[in-house]
Motif scaffolding. Structure first.
Motif, PDB file in Angstrom:
ATOM      1  N   UNK A 142       7.607   3.508  -1.322  1.00 27.21           N
ATOM      2  CA  UNK A 142       6.479   3.303  -2.234  1.00 27.21           C
ATOM      3  C   UNK A 142       5.747   4.612  -2.554  1.00 27.21           C
ATOM      4  N   UNK A 143       6.070   5.694  -1.846  1.00 25.16           N
ATOM      5  CA  UNK A 143       5.337   6.949  -2.024  1.00 25.16           C
ATOM      6  C   UNK A 143       5.780   7.681  -3.279  1.00 25.16           C
ATOM      7  N   UNK A 144       4.881   8.416  -3.901  1.00 27.95           N
ATOM      8  CA  UNK A 144       5.269   9.243  -5.045  1.00 27.95           C
ATOM      9  C   UNK A 144       6.312  10.277  -4.618  1.00 27.95           C
ATOM     10  N   UNK A 145       7.245  10.553  -5.488  1.00 31.22           N
ATOM     11  CA  UNK A 145       8.289  11.527  -5.175  1.00 31.22           C
ATOM     12  C   UNK A 145       7.683  12.910  -4.975  1.00 31.22           C
ATOM     13  N   UNK A 146       8.246  13.670  -4.030  1.00 31.64           N
ATOM     14  CA  UNK A 146       7.755  15.023  -3.779  1.00 31.64           C
ATOM     15  C   UNK A 146       7.905  15.900  -5.018  1.00 31.64           C
ATOM     16  N   UNK A 171       4.704  -7.254   6.859  1.00 26.34           N
ATOM     17  CA  UNK A 171       5.555  -7.241   5.674  1.00 26.34           C
ATOM     18  C   UNK A 171       4.868  -6.987   4.361  1.00 26.34           C
ATOM     19  N   UNK A 172       3.519  -6.974   4.343  1.00 27.21           N
ATOM     20  CA  UNK A 172       2.808  -6.746   3.086  1.00 27.21           C
ATOM     21  C   UNK A 172       2.682  -5.249   2.802  1.00 27.21           C
ATOM     22  N   UNK A 173       3.825  -4.555   2.778  1.00 29.45           N
ATOM     23  CA  UNK A 173       3.824  -3.102   2.624  1.00 29.45           C
ATOM     24  C   UNK A 173       3.431  -2.706   1.212  1.00 29.45           C
ATOM     25  N   UNK A 174       3.923  -3.443   0.232  1.00 27.83           N
ATOM     26  CA  UNK A 174       3.713  -3.048  -1.157  1.00 27.83           C
ATOM     27  C   UNK A 174       2.840  -4.025  -1.924  1.00 27.83           C
ATOM     28  N   UNK A 175       2.002  -4.769  -1.215  1.00 23.55           N
ATOM     29  CA  UNK A 175       1.162  -5.751  -1.894  1.00 23.55           C
ATOM     30  C   UNK A 175      -0.026  -5.085  -2.569  1.00 23.55           C
ATOM     31  N   UNK A 176      -0.744  -4.247  -1.847  1.00 23.70           N
ATOM     32  CA  UNK A 176      -1.905  -3.567  -2.411  1.00 23.70           C
ATOM     33  C   UNK A 176      -2.119  -2.267  -1.641  1.00 23.70           C
ATOM     34  N   UNK A 177      -3.147  -1.554  -2.000  1.00 21.66           N
ATOM     35  CA  UNK A 177      -3.451  -0.309  -1.313  1.00 21.66           C
ATOM     36  C   UNK A 177      -2.562   0.836  -1.752  1.00 21.66           C
ATOM     37  N   UNK A 178      -2.551   1.120  -3.076  1.00 21.47           N
ATOM     38  CA  UNK A 178      -1.725   2.204  -3.599  1.00 21.47           C
ATOM     39  C   UNK A 178      -2.505   3.508  -3.768  1.00 21.47           C
TER      40      UNK A 178
END
Length: 561
Positions: free
Chosen positions: A425-429, A368-375
């Motif tokens: 969480x991904x940047x838009x295309x 569940x830690x999808x958006x915690x870190x690692x951007x």
């Protein structure tokens, strides 16, 4: 008596011009012994000891002429209109390096020490490259064992410049400035020859069809030899891991799956054996007290990036090649992936602290830690690889003869939610600029949607909901392609080939059932979407031969509908 000269046959004195060719070239004293002189025998080059007495051609000259005749014969067989020109050979031992050989159609290849698989002679030459040392591509060098494990500094710098914008394409994340600077350092402070020659191999490969590509076999041989020596000596192990990754990607991109799979598994096994997955300073101590907290300086940052490079290779290509993964991620401390998410190389160069904790990195992500870190872009790439492999492993673990259990259905549902949250969480295309990170982000988007295809593909034939999710994911892959410009294709990751193949297979199956589907579908729309994917596959196949066969199979299936 003082003016008396020694006779020509006095022991220890050899008449001028009677030394063997090898000793004459190296300006060494030769005793003229036959069949092999003492110098050649000591160097274990007895088979290469030749004498030119002017009465006939040496073995080397005869071999040169045979190679030239074979080259022209191959061209005659391939092209009936080709007329083999007269070839003028010259004796390199009678000329200095500063002199140019007679002009002929063989000039462009006669100066290369590298065996070429090409059936034609390139029209361009590297003879214009500046070098303070004797030319690397002298005719003599073709028939001698390579004396240099790496090219001269000026040539190495040129190859690095060619490779640099393509490094993300083969998953390599390093400080290019630091790499360029290392070329001028002592050999002991440079990167391992296996790693450097793998980079030079890729520089030649991505230059296709330019003449530079004819030297791939040379650098491939040097890298493989360096890898073998490095493993024996246990030297610069991280470099060997990265070299294995580059070699694997090279073989896979060329459709040489067995070799590519072998080096991918070897790289993953070596990374685990060295403890790169643990992310511990006890494995790779830095200067100072090992008990200090974990630091992410540039040196350690490159080691973190090296682990995620091999992780991406292991996870993604295990799916494409239908083989088990090598890097474990179990509950035990020794088998758990505790390496922190990677940052951009520029962050490590700036000395920024690592984000997040280095403990059960992948397990926490799936929980569940999808958006915690690692951007960072490398972190997004690693997360996409994890989802891609996890989706395929989970779906293929289902036995079609057994009704899925509630817990299994819940796992499928939870993974779908994780993929969906990750995509959000991904940047838009539409926001992707023409930066070096653009091709990698296109790959991340594609891997995420391809993961959904693999997740629901086994259930699609019998479950309308799974069928619809597969179709939507396949169309999403096609939509991503519409954002790829012609210039992007030169920098795309080869793993896109298997992803596009999965999307195309889904749409081909849809075409096969379009007459019985409900609600009715427009066949023209599906064909257009398939055409978009096939166009991308054909474009990428011109650079990576691995896609050629897949595209041909899909075209054949489409024609049979």
């Amino acid at each position: 008596m003082a003016n008396k000269t020694l006779p020509a046959d006095t022991p220890g004195t050899l008449q001028r011009g009677k030394a063997c060719l090898r000793c004459r070239k190296r300006k060494m004293r030769c005793d003229g012994a036959k069949p092999a002189c003492q110098q050649c025998s000591r160097a274990k080059k007895g088979d290469s000891c030749e004498y030119d007495d002017g009465k006939g051609k040496t073995r080397t000259q005869l071999l040169r002429e045979t190679i030239v005749r074979l080259e022209h014969r191959v061209r005659e067989l391939e092209d009936p209109d080709y007329i083999s020109p007269a070839v003028t050979l010259h004796d390199p031992h009678l000329r200095g390096f500063s002199e140019s050989p007679p002009s002929s159609s063989y000039d462009s290849t006669g100066h290369s020490p590298f065996p070429s698989e090409s059936t034609h002679s390139p029209e361009e030459s590297w003879s214009h490259l500046p070098s303070a040392s004797p030319p690397l591509f002298s005719p003599d060098a073709f028939f001698q064992e390579p004396q240099l494990i790496q090219p001269p500094v000026d040539l190495a710098a040129m190859l690095l410049e060619i490779f640099s914008p393509h490094r993300h394409q083969c998953g390599l994340e390093v400080s290019m400035g630091r790499l360029r600077d290392s070329l001028n350092r002592p050999l002991s402070e440079q990167r391992h020859p296996a790693f450097m020659n793998a980079i030079f191999l890729w520089a030649c490969f991505i230059s296709r069809p330019e003449p530079l590509c004819q030297h791939e076999e040379h650098y491939l041989s040097l890298s493989l030899d360096g890898l073998r020596d490095g493993l024996r000596e246990g030297d610069k192990t991280v470099d060997l891991v990265q070299a294995s990754c580059l070699l694997s990607q090279y073989f896979l991109a060329n459709g040489r799956y067995l070799e590519g799979s072998y080096h991918a598994s070897a790289a993953a096994a070596l990374a685990v054996q060295c403890g790169l997955h643990a992310g511990e300073m006890t494995i790779w101590p830095s200067v100072g007290d090992d008990s200090k907290p974990f630091k992410t300086d540039l040196r350690q940052g490159e080691r973190i990036l090296a682990f995620w490079q091999v992780y991406n290779l292991d996870r993604c290509w295990s799916v494409a090649l239908r083989k088990p993964i090598v890097i474990p991620d179990g509950p035990q401390a020794w088998s758990s992936i505790n390496c922190p998410w990677p940052m951009d190389i520029s962050d490590y160069e700036a000395g920024q602290p690592s984000s997040g904790v280095n403990f059960q990195t992948i397990k926490s992500f799936f929980e569940g830690d999808v958006a915690v870190d690692g951007y960072s872009t490398p972190a997004l790439r690693a997360k996409a690889s994890a989802l891609f492999e996890r989706a395929d492993t989970l779906s293929t673990s289902w036995n079609s003869r057994v009704e899925p259990s509630d817990s299994f259905r819940q796992e499928i549902h939870d993974l779908e939610l994780t993929i969906t949250a990750f995509v959000a969480t991904l940047p838009s295309l539409h926001s992707l600029t023409s930066s070096e990170e653009r091709p990698m982000l296109l790959t991340v988007h594609t891997l995420a949607h391809a993961a959904l295809i693999h997740l629901y593909q086994p259930f699609a034939p019998d479950d309308p909901v799974s069928y619809d999710k597969c179709s939507r994911a396949a169309r999403a892959c096609g939509s991503i392609i519409t954002h790829i410009t012609d210039s992007d294709f030169a920098y795309l990751d080869p793993i896109l080939g298997p992803c596009w193949t999965s999307a195309a297979d889904t749409l081909v199956r849809e075409m096969a059932t379009i007459s019985t589907s409900w609600p009715p579908m427009n066949a023209a729309d599906v064909r257009n979407e398939l055409g978009t994917i096939l166009y991308a596959m054909a474009n990428l196949a011109s650079r990576f031969p691995l896609l050629g066969m897949s595209a041909a199979k899909i075209q054949k299936r489409l024609a049979e509908l």
